[in-house]
Design a protein around this motif. Structure first.
Motif, short mmCIF file in Angstrom:
data_model
loop_
_atom_site.label_atom_id
_atom_site.label_comp_id
_atom_site.label_asym_id
_atom_site.label_seq_id
_atom_site.Cartn_x
_atom_site.Cartn_y
_atom_site.Cartn_z
N LEU A 41 -12.34 19.30 -2.48
CA LEU A 41 -12.55 18.42 -3.62
C LEU A 41 -12.89 17.00 -3.21
N ASP A 43 -13.16 13.14 -3.44
CA ASP A 43 -12.54 12.06 -4.18
C ASP A 43 -13.64 11.25 -4.83
N PHE A 55 -13.63 -5.03 0.79
CA PHE A 55 -13.13 -3.72 0.37
C PHE A 55 -14.19 -2.64 0.55
N ARG A 59 -13.20 0.65 2.52
CA ARG A 59 -13.14 1.93 1.82
C ARG A 59 -14.21 2.88 2.33
N LEU A 62 -13.01 4.09 5.87
CA LEU A 62 -11.82 4.94 5.90
C LEU A 62 -12.03 6.27 5.20
N ASP A 63 -12.91 6.29 4.19
CA ASP A 63 -13.02 7.50 3.37
C ASP A 63 -14.29 8.31 3.63
N THR A 140 -1.25 -4.98 9.84
CA THR A 140 -1.62 -5.56 8.54
C THR A 140 -0.38 -5.87 7.72
N ASN A 166 -10.53 -8.19 6.58
CA ASN A 166 -9.36 -7.84 5.77
C ASN A 166 -8.38 -9.01 5.63
N ALA A 169 -9.30 -10.20 2.29
CA ALA A 169 -8.82 -9.31 1.24
C ALA A 169 -7.31 -9.52 1.04
N LEU A 170 -6.61 -9.62 2.13
CA LEU A 170 -5.16 -9.80 2.09
C LEU A 170 -4.79 -11.12 1.42
N THR B 107 -7.93 6.19 2.48
CA THR B 107 -7.27 5.18 1.63
C THR B 107 -6.25 5.79 0.67
N ARG B 108 -6.51 6.99 0.17
CA ARG B 108 -5.55 7.63 -0.74
C ARG B 108 -4.51 8.46 -0.01
N PRO B 130 -6.15 15.43 -8.02
CA PRO B 130 -5.62 14.79 -6.81
C PRO B 130 -6.09 13.33 -6.66
N ASP B 131 -7.19 12.99 -7.33
CA ASP B 131 -7.66 11.61 -7.41
C ASP B 131 -6.67 10.66 -8.03
N ARG B 148 2.88 -5.48 -7.50
CA ARG B 148 1.85 -6.43 -7.06
C ARG B 148 0.61 -6.33 -7.93
N ASP B 291 -7.21 3.02 -8.85
CA ASP B 291 -8.29 2.31 -8.15
C ASP B 291 -7.85 0.90 -7.74
N ILE B 294 -5.43 1.23 -4.77
CA ILE B 294 -6.09 1.51 -3.49
C ILE B 294 -6.52 0.21 -2.83
N ASP B 295 -7.20 -0.65 -3.58
CA ASP B 295 -7.62 -1.93 -3.01
C ASP B 295 -6.43 -2.71 -2.47
N LEU B 296 -5.36 -2.72 -3.23
CA LEU B 296 -4.17 -3.46 -2.78
C LEU B 296 -3.58 -2.86 -1.52
N VAL B 298 -5.22 -1.15 0.74
CA VAL B 298 -6.14 -1.47 1.83
C VAL B 298 -5.89 -2.91 2.31
N ALA B 299 -5.77 -3.83 1.37
CA ALA B 299 -5.58 -5.24 1.74
C ALA B 299 -4.27 -5.45 2.49
#
Lengths: 425, 425
Positions: A41, A43, A55, A59, A62-63, A140, A166, A169-170, B107-108, B130-131, B148, B291, B294-296, B298-299
């Motif tokens: 499946l 994502d 990001f 993303r 990583l994905d 991180t 990053n 982003a952080l 990321t997930r 699963p998403d 956050r 969504d 995920i960004d958070l 990653v950061a």
């Protein structure tokens, strides 16, 4: 079916665990009619329309599926990692006591690994107690914890321009005002640094002083000395992110070592040279800071890093083969760096500096071409690049691109770049 | 020494890795004169003078030496955990492909575990993709990420009074205004809940609806229905922390399931029933929230949870023996609960409710005695208790204490309590 009863029992157990069949007391197993969602499946991927920002790179890298090439990503190919030592360490963990296998880590993380790190720091001339080392979930997370302890929304943080994407982003997640200081081949432009510290009163300076990401440059001793003086006069704290430390054969002087952790907080991890799957980071800092960081880590993660993780890392580090592995990596890197520089130069892409270690190259594109556009066009060739502006606070790096020499082994990368740069595609 | 050369080489390698000796090219190995810091080195312990607050309990419990008894702590004794299955899973990991051993997680987090979780949710009647599942470093980190994403300093969050003490520590780290709603044997006092939602306009309600920590109580279906109606009318999001889920044989209805993840975010982990060393948590929520999360993540953590960790968890969960293990735990728990209730009642300590599952008992001390004082005095007996007020926003639980029935097997606990309660010590 000629299978033994115990095999069948196990098969039933697994099917029940997956929810495909369900037991009814005294009656047997029944099919639930519910199948697991398909394994392959997809994502929901990162929206194509999304801006090419930090990001986007994270993303995508990583994905992405394994067939996608990632010449700009921030890690070594998996076959370069010390996988044999990791396998050995996992077999050893399987034989360890229950406490290691199933209990929470202590708030600072395992003493064994902290003790090893302090011995390593002592070799560099930094004598601290294992009390001054806090293990965290990753490098991180280490930077994140420090930001949470020391910063409040609206505060100002100084970063290099360019810097690791990053970081931006952080800091944005913390709603921090980010100021960039132009980075030169010998570290941040020290005149600019002094001016910014004076006028903008930043709360922190976040940097990689050695094997700087993305350029691979180093802070010179003169710059380091002036940086520390300026910081100490202004009461500015410096976070020295040293995750590329093990890529150096002979360690260059660190800000943390010169300063003795007075105004410097040192951050590191094992993700780049040992494993990014066995994740763990660390912070070494003044005791008062460590104490505040422990409370924050308890509040936001409860226990320190997983004991199984820190044991595996200690096993690999102390196993003796790690140093040899790193020497081999360094030799391997030197060769790859030369090859990739040559191939890029054939396309008119020039390294900004020739790094003394690590895997990054900060390449300038020919004729002022725009790296964001090239990154977008490369997606059609199933190649993910790291365009310059995701690293630049001032958005002044559009003609640069970060390359990872270890991830540039496939000729397709250079063919695709050539086609795009010459306008053939 | 009759040892083979390869043994000696390995010994030299290890000593060099520890920094005790150092190689000099072409000359041999030399003692550095630097010894590792002693292994048994005591960490600076939590200051005795420190207030008895949520951090006190966490730090004492996580960092105490193994001879200290922890009758109030939040986890099972290590010998109750599925250690054999964990060992098997670690041996299996040692044979897995390099990608699992040394690359970043997506990321997930691993699709294998997310797929298993969605199948489990489907059994409960919650059909999601699963998403909609994000794996995190732990259950605590899951709650932290949600805070956050959704909260800003000064916002208001509603929690149960009493509630899990680390919720307060976490929310304070976010500088959040915390309001408590009195908890009854059937969930939060629903009249008070409605009043608070109307007047205080909280942004989130953070709760364990099933096997509530610290009381072990359950939200009744009527309360659940009214809670959800109130939340949906007010646009209030509910975070349902469901980390004790696997302690139920037949799952009771969850807020997340009734609501279909419209106003509810579900959080869980494997720390309580599988391993707290192999840490991983999850969030299931609406796609738009996932969504942002995920960004958070990653950061603040870069990759999702360690692939080795999620593989070990999947192996144990799918292995078939896990369900049997949990059934055994449940039987074991029932017996321990009865025994401990009996022993506490002999001391005049009464359970506020008799929980239907899990390991907690919320005990009321006789004669209005103060549990904080008892916790302090118990330290001399090397016993760490969890006094009521660390769980209470209104500080109204001074006569309560949380007990973990599985950690009350040592008679010393009851002797010590008897001595302190009767004023003999």
């Amino acid at each position: 079916m000629q299978a033994s009863p115990s095999t069948i029992v196990q098969a039933y157990d697994r099917l029940a665990a997956e929810g495909v069949i369900a037991p009814r007391q005294g009656s047997g197993f029944y099919v639930t009619g519910r199948a697991l969602p398909p394994l392959a499946l997809a994502d929901a991927t990162t929206p194509a329309a999304r801006a090419i920002d930090p990001f986007w790179v994270s993303r995508q890298s990583l994905d992405s599926d394994p067939t996608v090439l990632k010449p700009g990503c921030g890690w070594l190919p998996t076959e370069w990692m010390p996988n044999a030592a990791l396998r050995k360490a996992f077999r050893a963990v399987a034989r360890r006591e229950n406490v290691i296998l199933s209990e929470y880590g202590s708030t600072r993380g395992a003493i064994r690994l902290r003790r090893f790190l302090t011995a390593q720091f002592a070799e560099e001339g930094l004598e601290i107690s294992p009390d001054q080392v806090l293990l965290t979930g990753s490098g991180t997370q280490a930077v994140d914890l420090i930001c949470r302890l020391l910063l409040r929304r609206g505060d100002t943080v100084l970063v290099d321009d360019p810097c690791y994407f990053n970081f931006q982003a952080l800091l944005r997640a913390h709603e921090i005002r980010i100021i960039g200081v132009p980075y030169t081949a010998t570290g941040p432009d020290i005149e600019a640094f002094e001016r910014i510290v004076l006028h903008e009163k930043p709360h922190l300076y976040l940097t990689n002083s050695v094997l700087h990401n993305p350029t691979g440059a180093m802070v010179s001793p003169q710059t380091a000395f002036r940086l520390l003086n300026t910081a100490s006069a202004a009461g500015l704290l410096i976070v020295e992110d040293d995750i590329f430390a093990d890529f150096e054969t002979i360690p260059s002087p660190r800000l943390a070592v010169m300063d003795g952790l007075d105004h410097v907080i040192r951050v590191g991890s094992f993700s780049k040279t040992l494993s990014a799957s066995v994740r763990c980071g660390y912070i070494s800092a003044r005791k008062d800071l460590i104490d505040g960081l422990i409370d924050l880590q308890v509040a936001t993660s409860f226990g320190g890093p997983s004991p199984v993780i820190t044991e595996v890392i200690s096993d690999v580090l102390e196993g003796g083969s790690y140093r040899k592995h790193m020497l081999e990596i360094q030799r391997h890197l030197e060769k790859s760096r030369k090859t990739v520089i040559h191939k890029l130069e054939m396309l008119g892409i020039c390294p900004w500096v020739v790094p003394k270690g690590g895997f990054y190259l900060w390449g300038r594109l020919p004729d002022g071409q725009d790296s964001t556009q090239i990154a977008l066009r490369s997606l059609d060739d199933k190649i993910i690049h790291a365009p310059g502006n995701v690293f630049s606070v001032s958005q002044s790096a559009s003609s640069f691109m970060r390359f990872n020499v270890t991830q540039c082994m496939d000729e397709k990368i250079f063919h695709s770049l050539e086609n795009i740069l010459t306008g053939r595609r």
